[in-house]
Design a protein around this motif. Structure first.
Motif, mmCIF file in Angstrom:
data_model
loop_
_atom_site.group_PDB
_atom_site.id
_atom_site.type_symbol
_atom_site.label_atom_id
_atom_site.label_comp_id
_atom_site.label_asym_id
_atom_site.label_seq_id
_atom_site.Cartn_x
_atom_site.Cartn_y
_atom_site.Cartn_z
ATOM 1 N N LEU A 161 0.810 -1.216 0.000
ATOM 2 C CA LEU A 161 0.000 0.000 0.000
ATOM 3 C C LEU A 161 0.848 1.273 0.000
ATOM 4 C CD1 LEU A 161 -2.864 -1.039 2.439
ATOM 5 C CD2 LEU A 161 -3.166 -0.234 0.085
ATOM 6 N N ALA A 162 2.118 1.143 0.337
ATOM 7 C CA ALA A 162 2.962 2.341 0.418
ATOM 8 C C ALA A 162 3.067 3.036 -0.934
ATOM 9 C CB ALA A 162 4.350 1.969 0.950
ATOM 10 N N SER A 163 3.279 2.262 -2.001
ATOM 11 C CA SER A 163 3.493 2.903 -3.306
ATOM 12 C C SER A 163 2.267 3.669 -3.807
ATOM 13 C CB SER A 163 3.973 1.868 -4.333
ATOM 14 O OG SER A 163 3.095 0.779 -4.419
ATOM 15 N N PRO A 164 1.039 3.107 -3.792
ATOM 16 C CA PRO A 164 -0.096 3.917 -4.245
ATOM 17 C C PRO A 164 -0.387 5.103 -3.335
ATOM 18 C CG PRO A 164 -0.860 1.823 -3.366
ATOM 19 C CD PRO A 164 0.632 1.716 -3.504
ATOM 20 N N LEU A 165 -0.178 4.941 -2.036
ATOM 21 C CA LEU A 165 -0.403 6.073 -1.132
ATOM 22 C C LEU A 165 0.567 7.217 -1.435
ATOM 23 C CD1 LEU A 165 -1.055 4.197 2.241
ATOM 24 C CD2 LEU A 165 -2.709 5.592 0.968
ATOM 25 N N ILE A 166 1.820 6.883 -1.694
ATOM 26 C CA ILE A 166 2.805 7.919 -2.022
ATOM 27 C C ILE A 166 2.461 8.579 -3.354
ATOM 28 C CG2 ILE A 166 5.229 8.311 -2.631
ATOM 29 C CD1 ILE A 166 5.945 6.108 -0.592
ATOM 30 N N LEU A 167 2.094 7.778 -4.351
ATOM 31 C CA LEU A 167 1.739 8.348 -5.655
ATOM 32 C C LEU A 167 0.560 9.300 -5.540
ATOM 33 C CD1 LEU A 167 2.222 8.401 -8.708
ATOM 34 C CD2 LEU A 167 0.692 6.421 -8.914
ATOM 35 N N LEU A 168 -0.377 8.987 -4.641
ATOM 36 C CA LEU A 168 -1.556 9.833 -4.446
ATOM 37 C C LEU A 168 -1.292 11.012 -3.524
ATOM 38 C CD1 LEU A 168 -4.180 6.963 -4.089
ATOM 39 C CD2 LEU A 168 -4.014 8.590 -5.990
ATOM 40 N N GLY A 169 -0.084 11.103 -2.972
ATOM 41 C CA GLY A 169 0.269 12.224 -2.114
ATOM 42 C C GLY A 169 -0.170 12.069 -0.679
ATOM 43 N N HIS A 170 -0.429 10.838 -0.243
ATOM 44 C CA HIS A 170 -0.884 10.589 1.119
ATOM 45 C C HIS A 170 0.238 10.023 1.986
ATOM 46 C CE1 HIS A 170 -4.741 11.418 -0.520
ATOM 47 N NE2 HIS A 170 -4.936 10.225 -1.073
#
Length: 361
Positions: free
Chosen positions: A176-185
């Motif tokens: 989940l780290a990669s999509p959260l980072i891409l989304l700015g979260h």
């Protein structure tokens, strides 16, 4: 660190020449048949370090491998696991420690820990000591991909969305780290809308995913060698992948995406029910001796938190940005923080739903 298959927990007994302990340490009560059992990732302890330990003490190292933090936690939660040392991180060690399943670390019993800065010790909390650290990024086959990935979008929104060629992982935290980072979260968010948005990114990527296994495990099985060309991976994994495939020119490479990444710190803990706690402490101190920590880090191609050990490494290793990233990368990195158990359970449900849907196709 498996889809809906049974956990891949492999026993591996490392062989080495055993010396008679009574000759080396006549004041100890150790016996040549004694062993320490480690719960750890595959390929995460140098063979040379194992041999040095066994030659010095006569004590065998026995390893149990896990493929995800969830699988590790399942093992540690069992009352009869017989683990002497477990690879953990801040969240898991704090939770198991609070349940009295891990021993609080007595740092006075680890004199070599003085070589590790307080920053790293604090990163493991009260129930663990630092082992290795690194980043989360993208491993890719440079001979199959024309342009090196630069963004998490290259992994999560692939150019070939309907062609299975990507290896992800089952771990409910790191996937989940990669999509959260891409989304700015924040990677530590418990906001349901943010987690749902991250899930949707992973779901839309899933047709391009070969498997949700740890990439080293997946390729070692020989099932995806001809198709896998990109993976969610940890710094240092590219070296193992090149060794696994045995292809010329070391085509597997590693990059940290420009949006930032997870800065992970792996730790070592001593379970409360271990019958070999004194020996476990001795091994932890052994691992923190600068020459041993340097040997381990160089062999594995992973960063050591031991400052004295880092100073012993060859210059080309210390200058390798995939191992010791520059400050600009560290400044864009996030670290895990302790969170309510409910937030972790939500993450587990999300990833279980993702993998079940993938397997049902």
């Amino acid at each position: 660190m498996l889809n809906n298959k049974k956990p891949r927990v492999a026993w591996c007994v490392r062989s080495a020449v055993l010396m008679t302990v009574s000759l080396l340490f006549p004041s100890t009560s150790l016996h040549a048949a004694q062993s320490l059992t480690l719960l750890t990732w595959e390929e995460y302890l140098s063979e040379a370090v194992i041999e040095r330990w066994q030659a010095e003490t006569g004590v065998e190292i026995q390893q149990i491998f896990f493929d995800s933090g969830d699988k590790r936690d399942e093992i540690l939660a069992k009352p009869d696991h017989q683990i002497d040392i477990a690879l953990t991180e801040l969240i898991s060690s704090s939770r198991f420690g609070a349940r009295k399943l891990l021993e609080p670390i007595e740092q006075a019993r680890l004199p070599a820990l003085r070589h590790v800065a307080r920053r790293w010790r604090d990163s493991c909390g009260r129930y663990a000591v630092p082992y290795l650290w690194g980043t989360l990024g993208i491993a890719y086959r440079s001979d199959r991909i024309e342009q090196a990935p630069r963004s998490w979008a290259d992994l999560l929104k692939p150019a070939r969305p309907d062609e299975p060629h990507i290896v992800m992982m089952e771990d409910h935290e790191d996937i989940l780290a990669s999509p959260l980072i891409l989304l700015g979260h924040s990677i530590n968010t418990s906001d349901l809308d943010q987690l749902k948005a991250a899930f949707e990114l992973l779901r839309s990527q899933s047709e391009a995913v070969l498997t949700y296994e740890y990439v080293i495990t997946a390729l070692r099985s020989q099932r995806h060698l001809d198709r896998a060309d990109m993976a969610l991976a940890y710094s240092g994994d590219q070296q193992v992948l090149n060794a696994v495939e045995g292809v010329h020119g070391e085509p597997w490479r590693y990059v940290v995406p420009e949006e930032g990444t997870l800065l992970w710190v792996d730790c070592l803990s001593v379970p409360s029910n271990s019958p070999n706690q004194a020996l476990a402490y001795r091994f932890l101190d052994f691992l923190n001796r600068p020459e041993i920590a340097a040997l381990n880090a160089e062999d594995l191609g992973v960063a050591t938190p031991n400052a004295s050990a880092r100073a012993l490494l060859p210059e080309d290793v210390r200058a390798d940005a995939t191992i010791y990233p520059p400050e600009a990368v560290l400044a864009r990195s996030q670290v895990y923080e302790e969170r309510p158990l409910e937030g972790t359970q939500t993450r587990r449900r999300i990833i279980s739903a993702l993998i079940n849907a993938h397997d049902a196709r």
